[in-house]
Design a protein around this motif. Structure first.
Motif, PDB file in Angstrom:
ATOM      1  N   ALA A  19      12.230  -4.450  10.054  1.00  0.00           N
ATOM      2  CA  ALA A  19      13.071  -3.625   9.193  1.00  0.00           C
ATOM      3  C   ALA A  19      13.135  -4.213   7.793  1.00  0.00           C
ATOM      4  CB  ALA A  19      14.475  -3.503   9.778  1.00  0.00           C
ATOM      5  N   GLU A  20      13.289  -5.519   7.749  1.00  0.00           N
ATOM      6  CA  GLU A  20      13.402  -6.181   6.451  1.00  0.00           C
ATOM      7  C   GLU A  20      12.100  -6.060   5.658  1.00  0.00           C
ATOM      8  OE1 GLU A  20      16.239  -7.215   5.690  1.00  0.00           O
ATOM      9  OE2 GLU A  20      15.860  -8.201   3.767  1.00  0.00           O
ATOM     10  N   VAL A  21      10.996  -6.320   6.333  1.00  0.00           N
ATOM     11  CA  VAL A  21       9.696  -6.248   5.667  1.00  0.00           C
ATOM     12  C   VAL A  21       9.419  -4.820   5.195  1.00  0.00           C
ATOM     13  CG1 VAL A  21       7.218  -6.413   6.084  1.00  0.00           C
ATOM     14  CG2 VAL A  21       8.722  -8.253   6.822  1.00  0.00           C
ATOM     15  N   SER A  22       9.765  -3.865   6.031  1.00  0.00           N
ATOM     16  CA  SER A  22       9.564  -2.467   5.666  1.00  0.00           C
ATOM     17  C   SER A  22      10.280  -2.111   4.377  1.00  0.00           C
ATOM     18  CB  SER A  22      10.081  -1.540   6.768  1.00  0.00           C
ATOM     19  OG  SER A  22       9.057  -1.292   7.689  1.00  0.00           O
ATOM     20  N   THR A  23      11.549  -2.466   4.307  1.00  0.00           N
ATOM     21  CA  THR A  23      12.293  -2.093   3.105  1.00  0.00           C
ATOM     22  C   THR A  23      11.766  -2.855   1.895  1.00  0.00           C
ATOM     23  OG1 THR A  23      14.020  -3.720   3.525  1.00  0.00           O
ATOM     24  CG2 THR A  23      14.376  -1.512   4.385  1.00  0.00           C
ATOM     25  N   ALA A  24      11.300  -4.080   2.124  1.00  0.00           N
ATOM     26  CA  ALA A  24      10.733  -4.834   1.005  1.00  0.00           C
ATOM     27  C   ALA A  24       9.490  -4.137   0.466  1.00  0.00           C
ATOM     28  CB  ALA A  24      10.394  -6.264   1.446  1.00  0.00           C
ATOM     29  N   ASP A  31       9.468   3.749  -4.182  1.00  0.00           N
ATOM     30  CA  ASP A  31      10.055   3.777  -5.511  1.00  0.00           C
ATOM     31  C   ASP A  31       9.026   4.086  -6.584  1.00  0.00           C
ATOM     32  OD1 ASP A  31      12.098   3.017  -3.948  1.00  0.00           O
ATOM     33  OD2 ASP A  31      12.510   1.121  -4.929  1.00  0.00           O
ATOM     34  N   SER A  32       7.824   3.539  -6.434  1.00  0.00           N
ATOM     35  CA  SER A  32       6.853   3.715  -7.502  1.00  0.00           C
ATOM     36  C   SER A  32       6.046   5.002  -7.369  1.00  0.00           C
ATOM     37  CB  SER A  32       5.884   2.528  -7.538  1.00  0.00           C
ATOM     38  OG  SER A  32       6.612   1.318  -7.535  1.00  0.00           O
ATOM     39  N   TYR A  33       5.800   5.438  -6.140  1.00  0.00           N
ATOM     40  CA  TYR A  33       4.880   6.553  -5.974  1.00  0.00           C
ATOM     41  C   TYR A  33       5.416   7.693  -5.109  1.00  0.00           C
ATOM     42  CZ  TYR A  33       1.564   3.151  -7.845  1.00  0.00           C
ATOM     43  OH  TYR A  33       0.928   2.238  -8.628  1.00  0.00           O
ATOM     44  N   GLY A  34       6.666   7.622  -4.741  1.00  0.00           N
ATOM     45  CA  GLY A  34       7.253   8.702  -3.958  1.00  0.00           C
ATOM     46  C   GLY A  34       6.627   8.907  -2.588  1.00  0.00           C
ATOM     47  N   LEU A  35       6.093   7.845  -2.022  1.00  0.00           N
ATOM     48  CA  LEU A  35       5.519   7.947  -0.673  1.00  0.00           C
ATOM     49  C   LEU A  35       6.520   7.410   0.345  1.00  0.00           C
ATOM     50  CD1 LEU A  35       1.838   6.638  -0.806  1.00  0.00           C
ATOM     51  CD2 LEU A  35       2.602   8.962  -0.368  1.00  0.00           C
ATOM     52  N   ASP A  36       6.563   8.018   1.530  1.00  0.00           N
ATOM     53  CA  ASP A  36       7.344   7.419   2.608  1.00  0.00           C
ATOM     54  C   ASP A  36       6.384   6.720   3.564  1.00  0.00           C
ATOM     55  OD1 ASP A  36       6.114   9.538   3.759  1.00  0.00           O
ATOM     56  OD2 ASP A  36       7.938  10.611   4.297  1.00  0.00           O
ATOM     57  N   GLY A  39       3.598   8.892   5.104  1.00  0.00           N
ATOM     58  CA  GLY A  39       2.646   9.238   4.047  1.00  0.00           C
ATOM     59  C   GLY A  39       1.728   8.072   3.720  1.00  0.00           C
ATOM     60  N   TRP A  40       2.308   6.915   3.602  1.00  0.00           N
ATOM     61  CA  TRP A  40       1.514   5.723   3.319  1.00  0.00           C
ATOM     62  C   TRP A  40       0.540   5.426   4.455  1.00  0.00           C
ATOM     63  CZ3 TRP A  40      -1.198   2.179   1.291  1.00  0.00           C
ATOM     64  CH2 TRP A  40      -1.420   0.969   1.928  1.00  0.00           C
ATOM     65  N   ARG A  41       0.974   5.636   5.690  1.00  0.00           N
ATOM     66  CA  ARG A  41       0.087   5.361   6.819  1.00  0.00           C
ATOM     67  C   ARG A  41      -1.129   6.285   6.809  1.00  0.00           C
ATOM     68  NH1 ARG A  41       4.168   4.045  11.901  1.00  0.00           N
ATOM     69  NH2 ARG A  41       4.836   2.034  11.079  1.00  0.00           N
ATOM     70  N   ILE A  42      -0.889   7.541   6.465  1.00  0.00           N
ATOM     71  CA  ILE A  42      -1.994   8.487   6.398  1.00  0.00           C
ATOM     72  C   ILE A  42      -2.963   8.085   5.293  1.00  0.00           C
ATOM     73  CG2 ILE A  42      -2.592  10.877   5.831  1.00  0.00           C
ATOM     74  CD1 ILE A  42       0.130  11.648   7.118  1.00  0.00           C
ATOM     75  N   LEU A  43      -2.404   7.813   4.146  1.00  0.00           N
ATOM     76  CA  LEU A  43      -3.228   7.404   3.008  1.00  0.00           C
ATOM     77  C   LEU A  43      -4.062   6.177   3.360  1.00  0.00           C
ATOM     78  CD1 LEU A  43      -2.817   8.908   0.240  1.00  0.00           C
ATOM     79  CD2 LEU A  43      -1.969   6.723  -0.628  1.00  0.00           C
ATOM     80  N   ALA A  44      -3.414   5.212   3.991  1.00  0.00           N
ATOM     81  CA  ALA A  44      -4.097   3.967   4.296  1.00  0.00           C
ATOM     82  C   ALA A  44      -5.176   4.166   5.355  1.00  0.00           C
ATOM     83  CB  ALA A  44      -3.087   2.923   4.764  1.00  0.00           C
ATOM     84  N   ALA A  75       3.080  17.426   3.215  1.00  0.00           N
ATOM     85  CA  ALA A  75       3.560  16.924   1.925  1.00  0.00           C
ATOM     86  C   ALA A  75       2.404  16.416   1.062  1.00  0.00           C
ATOM     87  CB  ALA A  75       4.588  15.819   2.144  1.00  0.00           C
ATOM     88  N   LEU A  76       1.504  15.658   1.694  1.00  0.00           N
ATOM     89  CA  LEU A  76       0.380  15.086   0.930  1.00  0.00           C
ATOM     90  C   LEU A  76      -0.561  16.191   0.448  1.00  0.00           C
ATOM     91  CD1 LEU A  76      -0.516  11.891   2.992  1.00  0.00           C
ATOM     92  CD2 LEU A  76       0.879  12.075   0.940  1.00  0.00           C
ATOM     93  N   LEU A  77      -0.758  17.214   1.280  1.00  0.00           N
ATOM     94  CA  LEU A  77      -1.566  18.363   0.867  1.00  0.00           C
ATOM     95  C   LEU A  77      -0.938  19.010  -0.372  1.00  0.00           C
ATOM     96  CD1 LEU A  77      -2.397  20.073   4.281  1.00  0.00           C
ATOM     97  CD2 LEU A  77      -4.047  19.068   2.691  1.00  0.00           C
ATOM     98  N   GLY A  78       0.371  19.175  -0.306  1.00  0.00           N
ATOM     99  CA  GLY A  78       1.086  19.804  -1.408  1.00  0.00           C
ATOM    100  C   GLY A  78       0.965  19.027  -2.711  1.00  0.00           C
TER     101      GLY A  78
END
Lengths: 158, 158
Positions: A19-24, A31-36, A39-44, A75-78
DNA sequence: CTAAGATAGTTTTATTTGCAACTATCTAAA
DNA sequence: TTTAGATAGTTGCAAATAAAACTATCTTAG
């Protein structure tokens, strides 16, 4: 009777640490790119595997619920970060791949995320880090968490 | 450019592992005793520390949101597993402690949970297990996750 | 003493997540 | 071929969680 100290109980500690690492990390992509996280997992996943793959594949190997992936894909498609390719062989599924913009975002995210990871592990010596990661691998394999793409359908969706 | 393999990325792996371990353990306290994770955390915190402590303390040291703790406390009170003691020195807070029934449940839960933990770690040698736990401690300390009861107010509530 | 700010805990609200039902498509067996 | 069952993906709903507003109480600076 053996006693139980929550703070020495590995499952609890893993939960708290994750949990701590995730929020870090979230500060980097949220904050920088509006990804959750989904979303990040898909991108990666798409970024790392050069080729297109299905939502199902992403859901399985990242162990994320398919409905969560479905919403994140929408969301990513959009946002024009990924695109869908019809599969004429099997019209139930779509292959997903990064757009140029999506790839650019993926590339932009890598350095700060790797830096964060390194920061988190910086309290370990090289030897300790290697051992830690090795133990992680063993436990993952033991719990059948391996990401294996050839893959049997892994216990379906819990 | 360095590449990023999600499956070698420690934050992702921790997240996935923690989720898996959580659901594996939940069968013990959820299915058998109708406890959820916050409830179990309260029980375990109160059980391990013999004496009564406040909801705030539990929220902080388990890194669980105070509203989550508040609701779980209400539920446990309703089931008669814990009780609230007025604190005449500071009437904002209540000290919480296990009832006899709560303590019995706590005791009943320890063996199966420790067994599960041992199962999860059974793929490591004794040496590896010690090293793994040690690395965990280092990272926790590095990220300031120490449970320290004396404690400065730890970054408040994220 | 009083007012301003801090803190413990609760509650309302919004977000996130998982589950389950559903559609569409595919596969395999009678 | 038809039909039963499996699979990919979407969506409605419910449960869980976090954020934020709120109450009550305490502390401290003036």
């Amino acid at each position: 009777m053996t006693d139980l100290d929550l703070f020495k109980f590995v499952p609890f500690r893993l939960n708290r640490l994750a949990a701590e690492v995730s929020t870090a990390l979230a500060t980097e992509y949220a904050d920088s790119y509006g990804l959750d996280i989904p979303g990040w997992r898909i991108l990666a996943t798409l970024g790392f595997r050069g080729d297109a793959c299905t939502a199902q594949y992403i859901a399985r190997c990242t162990r994320t619920h398919k409905s969560t992936i479905s919403r994140a894909v929408t969301a990513l498609l959009g946002r024009g970060l990924i695109e869908r390719l019809e599969n004429t062989d099997d019209r139930r599924e779509f292959r997903l791949r990064l757009t140029d913009e999506g790839r650019a975002l993926y590339r932009a995210l890598i350095p700060p995320l790797l830096r964060r990871e390194a920061e988190i592990l910086s309290c370990l010596t090289e030897r300790e880090r290697i051992d830690f990661v090795m133990a992680l691998s063993k436990i993952e394999r033991h719990l059948d968490l391996v990401q294996d793409l050839s893959s049997k359908p892994p216990a379906d969706e819990r």
